[in-house]
Design a protein around this motif. Structure first.
Motif, PDB file in Angstrom:
ATOM      1  N   MET A 101       6.164  28.703 -10.370  1.00 19.84           N
ATOM      2  CA  MET A 101       5.591  28.230 -11.633  1.00 19.84           C
ATOM      3  C   MET A 101       4.803  26.948 -11.420  1.00 19.84           C
ATOM      4  N   SER A 102       5.319  26.050 -10.588  1.00 25.02           N
ATOM      5  CA  SER A 102       4.629  24.782 -10.319  1.00 25.02           C
ATOM      6  C   SER A 102       3.301  25.029  -9.616  1.00 25.02           C
ATOM      7  N   LEU A 103       3.290  25.947  -8.647  1.00 22.39           N
ATOM      8  CA  LEU A 103       2.051  26.250  -7.934  1.00 22.39           C
ATOM      9  C   LEU A 103       1.013  26.889  -8.859  1.00 22.39           C
ATOM     10  N   ILE A 104       1.488  27.762  -9.739  1.00 21.85           N
ATOM     11  CA  ILE A 104       0.576  28.386 -10.706  1.00 21.85           C
ATOM     12  C   ILE A 104      -0.020  27.323 -11.626  1.00 21.85           C
ATOM     13  N   ALA A 105       0.832  26.387 -12.069  1.00 21.97           N
ATOM     14  CA  ALA A 105       0.369  25.321 -12.958  1.00 21.97           C
ATOM     15  C   ALA A 105      -0.638  24.411 -12.259  1.00 21.97           C
TER      16      ALA A 105
ATOM     17  N   THR B 200      -5.687  25.728 -14.820  1.00 23.65           N
ATOM     18  CA  THR B 200      -5.619  24.846 -15.991  1.00 23.65           C
ATOM     19  C   THR B 200      -5.077  25.579 -17.204  1.00 23.65           C
ATOM     20  N   LYS B 201      -5.505  26.830 -17.387  1.00 23.41           N
ATOM     21  CA  LYS B 201      -5.042  27.624 -18.524  1.00 23.41           C
ATOM     22  C   LYS B 201      -3.544  27.891 -18.429  1.00 23.41           C
ATOM     23  N   ALA B 202      -3.088  28.246 -17.219  1.00 22.08           N
ATOM     24  CA  ALA B 202      -1.661  28.493 -17.026  1.00 22.08           C
ATOM     25  C   ALA B 202      -0.865  27.211 -17.238  1.00 22.08           C
ATOM     26  N   ARG B 203      -1.432  26.094 -16.808  1.00 19.75           N
ATOM     27  CA  ARG B 203      -0.738  24.815 -16.966  1.00 19.75           C
ATOM     28  C   ARG B 203      -0.526  24.476 -18.436  1.00 19.75           C
ATOM     29  N   SER B 204      -1.536  24.763 -19.254  1.00 20.69           N
ATOM     30  CA  SER B 204      -1.395  24.480 -20.692  1.00 20.69           C
ATOM     31  C   SER B 204      -0.367  25.390 -21.339  1.00 20.69           C
ATOM     32  N   ILE B 205      -0.236  26.638 -20.821  1.00 15.22           N
ATOM     33  CA  ILE B 205       0.761  27.569 -21.366  1.00 15.22           C
ATOM     34  C   ILE B 205       2.165  27.188 -20.917  1.00 15.22           C
TER      35      ILE B 205
END
Length: 231
Positions: A73-77, A81-86
């Motif tokens: 999850m941290s790597l995806i974030a 940017t979109k994943a981080r906001s979700i």
């Protein structure tokens, strides 16, 4: 009893390693999904620790699984940017241009008393002095005072200042930090000479000594509130 003792030590070591792999942030700085993982890991470790009938591996596998999920999850974030906001959410502006956003307070379930309390913790007792107050994704409140209320800086007064780096720890509890001595391009002979100038015969007598970017030495002896400074 010995089995419980050994199992506890093993699980304790595993949890420490996993929490270290998750990063160095404090509890108050964790994102919501990171806090959830930390709580679940503590619960999963407690079950096999207390119940010796449960195989130890049954507690270790879920903990490692959560670690993998958290790192993923941290790597995806980080990458998106979109994943981080979700995943982490977005900062919320509670005070904008000096005015309280009542709708945002309601949305974030943040009372005016909560806001005032957080401002006081930032040494801002008067809400009229605030230009922006931003509720970060980790729950911390960032405050930007109005320009007229900010502390005066040397730049405001056109005063030139010298560079100030991070002081290097040279001695901690009688032990010389050779790595920091090398960083400063100095050696133990130089350190001994400087200590002698302060009437210190040996590094073993020193509780703490450091060197700042201006070449000043701070030195405090063991079991002594007296401190010395030299250049």
């Amino acid at each position: 009893m010995l089995i419980i003792f050994v199992r506890t030590l093993i699980l304790y070591g595993i949890v420490i390693v996993i929490m270290r792999l998750m990063g160095k942030r404090q509890i108050g700085q964790l994102q919501p999904f990171e806090l959830v993982v930390a709580i679940m890991i503590s619960d999963l470790a407690a079950v096999p620790m207390q119940n010796t009938g449960i195989p130890l591996i049954n507690g270790i596998i879920p903990i490692v699984t959560l670690l993998i999920a958290q790192v993923t999850m941290s790597l995806i974030a980080i990458k998106s940017t979109k994943a981080r906001s979700i995943i982490c959410g977005s900062p919320s502006i509670l005070i904008r241009n000096g005015e309280i956003d009542q709708h945002m307070l309601t949305k974030e379930m943040y009372t005016i008393n909560d806001l005032l309390e957080q401002l006081r913790s930032k040494n801002i007792p008067n809400i009229a002095d605030v230009e922006f107050a931003i509720l970060e994704t980790n729950g911390q409140l960032s405050v930007i005072p109005k320009s007229q209320k900010r502390p005066v800086t040397p730049e405001d007064l056109s005063i030139a200042t010298k560079y100030e780096g991070i002081p290097l720890d040279l001695i901690i509890d009688g032990e010389i930090n050779k790595k920091n001595l090398c960083k400063a391009r100095l050696d133990e002979s130089w350190l001994i000479r400087e200590l002698n100038k302060l009437s210190v015969k040996s590094p073993r007598e020193v509780f703490f000594a450091s060197l700042d970017s201006s070449g000043n030495i701070f030195c405090q002896r063991k079991n002594d509130n007296h401190k010395e400074e030299a250049t």
